[in-house]
Design a protein around this motif. Structure first.
Motif, PDB file in Angstrom:
ATOM      1  N   HIS A 183       0.956  -1.166  -0.107  1.00  0.00           N
ATOM      2  CA  HIS A 183      -0.047   0.048  -0.086  1.00  0.00           C
ATOM      3  C   HIS A 183       0.644   1.290  -0.158  1.00  0.00           C
ATOM      4  CE1 HIS A 183      -3.034   2.974   0.892  1.00  0.00           C
ATOM      5  NE2 HIS A 183      -2.186   3.488   2.174  1.00  0.00           N
ATOM      6  N   VAL A 184       0.632   2.297  -0.851  1.00  0.00           N
ATOM      7  CA  VAL A 184       1.392   3.438  -0.953  1.00  0.00           C
ATOM      8  C   VAL A 184       0.403   4.548  -0.322  1.00  0.00           C
ATOM      9  CG1 VAL A 184       2.595   4.966  -2.335  1.00  0.00           C
ATOM     10  CG2 VAL A 184       2.598   2.666  -3.033  1.00  0.00           C
ATOM     11  N   ALA A 185       0.686   5.171   0.865  1.00  0.00           N
ATOM     12  CA  ALA A 185       0.138   6.210   1.468  1.00  0.00           C
ATOM     13  C   ALA A 185       0.190   7.455   0.445  1.00  0.00           C
ATOM     14  CB  ALA A 185       0.545   6.459   2.937  1.00  0.00           C
ATOM     15  N   ALA A 186      -0.685   8.497   0.839  1.00  0.00           N
ATOM     16  CA  ALA A 186      -0.833   9.612   0.368  1.00  0.00           C
ATOM     17  C   ALA A 186       0.531  10.443   0.206  1.00  0.00           C
ATOM     18  CB  ALA A 186      -1.870  10.725   0.584  1.00  0.00           C
ATOM     19  N   SER A 187       1.286  10.161   1.320  1.00  0.00           N
ATOM     20  CA  SER A 187       2.662  10.641   1.701  1.00  0.00           C
ATOM     21  C   SER A 187       3.669  10.283   0.884  1.00  0.00           C
ATOM     22  CB  SER A 187       3.165  10.600   3.046  1.00  0.00           C
ATOM     23  OG  SER A 187       3.262   9.472   3.294  1.00  0.00           O
ATOM     24  N   GLY A 188       3.326   9.014  -0.016  1.00  0.00           N
ATOM     25  CA  GLY A 188       4.266   8.446  -0.779  1.00  0.00           C
ATOM     26  C   GLY A 188       5.234   7.003   0.169  1.00  0.00           C
ATOM     27  N   THR A 189       4.790   7.074   1.303  1.00  0.00           N
ATOM     28  CA  THR A 189       5.259   5.987   2.248  1.00  0.00           C
ATOM     29  C   THR A 189       4.746   4.652   1.694  1.00  0.00           C
ATOM     30  OG1 THR A 189       5.633   7.434   4.089  1.00  0.00           O
ATOM     31  CG2 THR A 189       5.432   5.103   4.457  1.00  0.00           C
ATOM     32  N   THR A 190       5.814   3.808   1.660  1.00  0.00           N
ATOM     33  CA  THR A 190       5.043   2.397   0.854  1.00  0.00           C
ATOM     34  C   THR A 190       5.308   1.525   2.213  1.00  0.00           C
ATOM     35  OG1 THR A 190       6.333   2.741  -1.172  1.00  0.00           O
ATOM     36  CG2 THR A 190       5.735   0.444  -0.608  1.00  0.00           C
ATOM     37  N   TRP A 191       3.975   0.796   2.352  1.00  0.00           N
ATOM     38  CA  TRP A 191       3.775  -0.129   3.506  1.00  0.00           C
ATOM     39  C   TRP A 191       3.607  -1.584   2.829  1.00  0.00           C
ATOM     40  CZ3 TRP A 191       3.833   0.592   8.530  1.00  0.00           C
ATOM     41  CH2 TRP A 191       3.686   2.022   8.939  1.00  0.00           C
ATOM     42  N   ALA A 192       4.191  -2.723   3.597  1.00  0.00           N
ATOM     43  CA  ALA A 192       4.286  -4.120   2.937  1.00  0.00           C
ATOM     44  C   ALA A 192       4.095  -4.870   4.108  1.00  0.00           C
ATOM     45  CB  ALA A 192       5.534  -4.272   2.189  1.00  0.00           C
ATOM     46  N   ASP A 193       3.626  -5.876   4.149  1.00  0.00           N
ATOM     47  CA  ASP A 193       3.479  -6.874   5.339  1.00  0.00           C
ATOM     48  C   ASP A 193       4.832  -7.933   5.164  1.00  0.00           C
ATOM     49  OD1 ASP A 193       2.081  -9.912   4.213  1.00  0.00           O
ATOM     50  OD2 ASP A 193       2.464  -8.058   3.018  1.00  0.00           O
ATOM     51  N   ALA A 194       5.322  -8.205   6.345  1.00  0.00           N
ATOM     52  CA  ALA A 194       6.550  -9.020   6.249  1.00  0.00           C
ATOM     53  C   ALA A 194       6.294 -10.160   7.382  1.00  0.00           C
ATOM     54  CB  ALA A 194       7.767  -8.099   6.507  1.00  0.00           C
ATOM     55  N   GLY A 195       5.660 -11.335   6.986  1.00  0.00           N
ATOM     56  CA  GLY A 195       5.438 -12.047   8.056  1.00  0.00           C
ATOM     57  C   GLY A 195       4.305 -11.884   8.930  1.00  0.00           C
ATOM     58  N   ARG A 199       6.072  -3.166   7.556  1.00  0.00           N
ATOM     59  CA  ARG A 199       7.048  -2.617   7.176  1.00  0.00           C
ATOM     60  C   ARG A 199       6.897  -1.080   6.375  1.00  0.00           C
ATOM     61  NH1 ARG A 199      12.268  -6.459   5.592  1.00  0.00           N
ATOM     62  NH2 ARG A 199      12.441  -7.652   7.414  1.00  0.00           N
ATOM     63  N   ALA A 200       7.441   0.021   6.793  1.00  0.00           N
ATOM     64  CA  ALA A 200       7.243   1.219   6.122  1.00  0.00           C
ATOM     65  C   ALA A 200       8.351   1.588   5.449  1.00  0.00           C
ATOM     66  CB  ALA A 200       6.682   2.381   7.150  1.00  0.00           C
ATOM     67  N   TYR A 201       8.675   1.817   4.122  1.00  0.00           N
ATOM     68  CA  TYR A 201       9.738   2.236   3.449  1.00  0.00           C
ATOM     69  C   TYR A 201       9.601   3.655   2.775  1.00  0.00           C
ATOM     70  CZ  TYR A 201      11.115  -2.490   3.329  1.00  0.00           C
ATOM     71  OH  TYR A 201      11.623  -3.974   3.600  1.00  0.00           O
ATOM     72  N   ALA A 202      10.553   4.397   2.777  1.00  0.00           N
ATOM     73  CA  ALA A 202      10.578   5.770   2.217  1.00  0.00           C
ATOM     74  C   ALA A 202       9.942   5.778   0.689  1.00  0.00           C
ATOM     75  CB  ALA A 202      11.933   6.348   2.133  1.00  0.00           C
ATOM     76  N   ASN A 206      14.615   1.910  -2.655  1.00  0.00           N
ATOM     77  CA  ASN A 206      15.249   1.029  -3.690  1.00  0.00           C
ATOM     78  C   ASN A 206      16.245  -0.202  -3.288  1.00  0.00           C
ATOM     79  OD1 ASN A 206      15.484   0.247  -6.233  1.00  0.00           O
ATOM     80  ND2 ASN A 206      16.915   1.682  -7.040  1.00  0.00           N
ATOM     81  N   GLY A 207      15.945  -1.196  -3.845  1.00  0.00           N
ATOM     82  CA  GLY A 207      17.057  -2.427  -3.574  1.00  0.00           C
ATOM     83  C   GLY A 207      16.608  -2.798  -2.053  1.00  0.00           C
ATOM     84  N   GLY A 208      17.902  -3.122  -1.297  1.00  0.00           N
ATOM     85  CA  GLY A 208      17.690  -3.640   0.078  1.00  0.00           C
ATOM     86  C   GLY A 208      17.513  -2.599   1.142  1.00  0.00           C
ATOM     87  N   ALA A 209      16.694  -1.639   0.773  1.00  0.00           N
ATOM     88  CA  ALA A 209      16.491  -0.495   1.676  1.00  0.00           C
ATOM     89  C   ALA A 209      16.059  -0.685   3.119  1.00  0.00           C
ATOM     90  CB  ALA A 209      15.640   0.549   1.115  1.00  0.00           C
ATOM     91  N   THR A 210      16.582   0.129   4.000  1.00  0.00           N
ATOM     92  CA  THR A 210      16.481  -0.216   5.438  1.00  0.00           C
ATOM     93  C   THR A 210      14.912   0.450   5.818  1.00  0.00           C
ATOM     94  OG1 THR A 210      18.517  -0.287   6.193  1.00  0.00           O
ATOM     95  CG2 THR A 210      17.000   0.291   7.763  1.00  0.00           C
ATOM     96  N   PRO A 211      13.979  -0.255   6.313  1.00  0.00           N
ATOM     97  CA  PRO A 211      12.711   0.304   6.592  1.00  0.00           C
ATOM     98  C   PRO A 211      12.721   1.655   7.331  1.00  0.00           C
ATOM     99  CG  PRO A 211      12.631  -1.996   7.067  1.00  0.00           C
ATOM    100  CD  PRO A 211      13.976  -1.721   6.840  1.00  0.00           C
ATOM    101  N   LEU A 212      12.000   2.360   7.314  1.00  0.00           N
ATOM    102  CA  LEU A 212      11.667   3.468   7.865  1.00  0.00           C
ATOM    103  C   LEU A 212      11.470   3.125   9.684  1.00  0.00           C
ATOM    104  CD1 LEU A 212       9.651   6.029   5.813  1.00  0.00           C
ATOM    105  CD2 LEU A 212      12.082   6.318   6.181  1.00  0.00           C
ATOM    106  N   ARG A 213      10.273   2.288   9.656  1.00  0.00           N
ATOM    107  CA  ARG A 213      10.056   1.824  10.850  1.00  0.00           C
ATOM    108  C   ARG A 213       9.354   0.472  10.593  1.00  0.00           C
ATOM    109  NH1 ARG A 213       4.830   4.173  11.844  1.00  0.00           N
ATOM    110  NH2 ARG A 213       4.331   5.668  10.302  1.00  0.00           N
ATOM    111  N   THR A 214       9.262  -0.394  11.563  1.00  0.00           N
ATOM    112  CA  THR A 214       8.703  -1.638  11.530  1.00  0.00           C
ATOM    113  C   THR A 214       7.778  -1.973  12.776  1.00  0.00           C
ATOM    114  OG1 THR A 214      10.679  -2.739  10.418  1.00  0.00           O
ATOM    115  CG2 THR A 214       9.035  -4.222  11.672  1.00  0.00           C
ATOM    116  N   ILE A 215       6.673  -2.388  12.393  1.00  0.00           N
ATOM    117  CA  ILE A 215       5.713  -2.799  13.524  1.00  0.00           C
ATOM    118  C   ILE A 215       5.739  -4.317  13.715  1.00  0.00           C
ATOM    119  CG2 ILE A 215       3.173  -2.551  14.262  1.00  0.00           C
ATOM    120  CD1 ILE A 215       2.899  -0.278  12.403  1.00  0.00           C
TER     121      ILE A 215
END
Length: 407
Positions: A183-195, A199-202, A206-215
């Motif tokens: 899911h891509v938020a209106a801000s552009g933050t990309t959310w993905a499930d991970a198990g 995870r939220a990405y900037a 790109n590539g093996g980017a470090t998530p901005l944060r993880t829940i």
């Protein structure tokens, strides 16, 4: 409390998986919401997995029917779709609509089918492009028009001009644990499930980017597999637990690490059963592809605005008494209070006094702004007029004006 639940899940490769598991029921709390949906669409929906809500219309990707059906605004019950797209689809899992009305469908065979805005039964897609080996598990169109496709362990990002098999990506987020949603938020933050995590990405990840944060963690009440992800206008994050407890959990916009959700939607009244992809309105209203239902369920926001606190209104303004001291009538006029107390003004009360003696008392409707008083009702010397406004809470304070009468 432990309970045994029979579940049917969708594996990353698209096979139907049957099994028995032991799930722990969520702990009851003030944050648990067990409420019935306001709408339940059954109609032509027998295996709803992907879902989008655009312009009031509901788009449902039926995994087992190999189609995408479109329901009109306000559809409920056994409503029939206004359109059906079924040409060349392969166990569709995700669906979204771009700003030009083209429908994008993520298929189990890894292809993305793109349909014209008026496409209906039998109409071929205007184009199809490939996403590489493995199923296209979820799809979301970002605020700039890029197409985000969830693969098992990556998120592929394509331009609207994507073509070929496989199509070239503009970028790719890699290194994700197996999952289903994007899911891509209106801000552009990309959310993905991970198990059993989010995870939220900037916006430019790109590539093996470090998530901005993880829940992630036991307090989150997230349970793999997670399928649907969404955000509302406040940035709150929602996720659907497809198996086990069959819930939708909602987190604050700043949620991170092992944090409890703000709300957990689940329980018998909700009728949630293996909820798939979901759509979140700006106010937090939810529409959920209820795969195990099978149905589409629509819920009011989990975060209703608190009822406004109503106070008594302020004093009426610009109170005047017109006319000379010997005039046969005196005109009292006023304006509505600057502060209505949070509720509309329903009326006014006018009182005229001579010292402590009440000479006149009148109640008026909300539209009244003046009143003429005969001299015979008044007393010689100093008189005082008081006027106060009323709303649903009651009367406010008096505005006060003295005037003189000569008989």
């Amino acid at each position: 409390m432990n309970r045994t639940i029979r579940v049917v899940g969708l594996g990353a490769a698209g096979a139907l998986i049957g099994g028995t598991l032991v799930a722990t029921a969520p702990t009851a709390s003030a944050d648990d919401v067990n409420t019935a949906p306001v709408r339940k669409i059954t109609g032509a929906t027998t295996s709803p997995f992907g879902l989008a809500k655009v312009g009031g219309r509901t788009y449902v990707a039926n995994f087992g029917q190999n189609n995408v059906v479109v329901y009109a605004t306000g559809a409920n019950g056994a409503a029939m779709p206004i359109r059906t797209m079924n040409s060349g689809l392969n166990s569709p899992r995700g669906v979204d609509v771009d700003t030009n009305g083209f429908t994008y469908v993520a298929n189990n065979n890894g292809l993305v089918s793109v349909f014209a805005p008026d496409a209906d039964t039998g109409d071929a897609p205007v184009k199809t492009f490939g996403t590489g080996a493995g199923a296209a598990l979820g799809l979301d169109i970002g605020p700039t028009g890029s197409i985000f496709v969830r693969k098992a362990t990556t998120i592929n990002v394509y331009s609207p001009a994507a073509a070929g098999n496989p199509a070239s990506t503009t970028r790719q987020i890699t290194g994700l644990p197996a999952g289903n949603g994007v899911h891509v938020a209106a801000s552009g933050t990309t959310w993905a499930d991970a198990g059993a995590a989010l995870r939220a990405y900037a916006s430019n990840a790109n590539g093996g980017a470090t998530p901005l944060r993880t829940i992630s963690g036991a307090k989150t009440e997230l349970a793999a597999p997670i399928v649907g992800i969404g955000t509302d206008s406040k940035g709150r994050v929602y996720a659907s637990n497809f198996n086990a407890v069959s819930t939708v959990v909602a987190f604050s916009a700043s949620a991170e690490n092992n944090v409890a959700p703000l709300k957990v939607l689940g329980g018998p009244a909700t009728q949630l059963s293996s909820p798939g992809h979901l759509s979140v309105a700006g106010d937090g209203g939810l529409t959920v592809a209820n795969f195990g239902g099978p149905s589409v369920l629509e819920f009011r926001t989990l975060f209703p605005k608190p009822a406004p606190v109503v106070k008594v209104p302020g004093k009426p303004r610009a109170l005047k008494v017109a006319g000379k001291q010997r005039a046969k009538t005196r005109k009292v006029s006023w304006k509505a209070p600057a502060n209505n107390g949070g509720a509309r003004i329903t009326g006014y009360r006018l009182v005229v006094k001579k010292g402590n003696r009440v000479l006149l008392r009148k109640n008026f409707g909300a539209s009244k702004r003046s009143y003429k008083i005969k001299r015979s009702k008044l007393r010689n010397g100093k008189n005082v007029v008081l006027i106060k406004a009323k709303n649903t809470k009651g009367f406010g304070k008096n505005a006060r004006k003295s005037f003189r009468v000569r008989k």
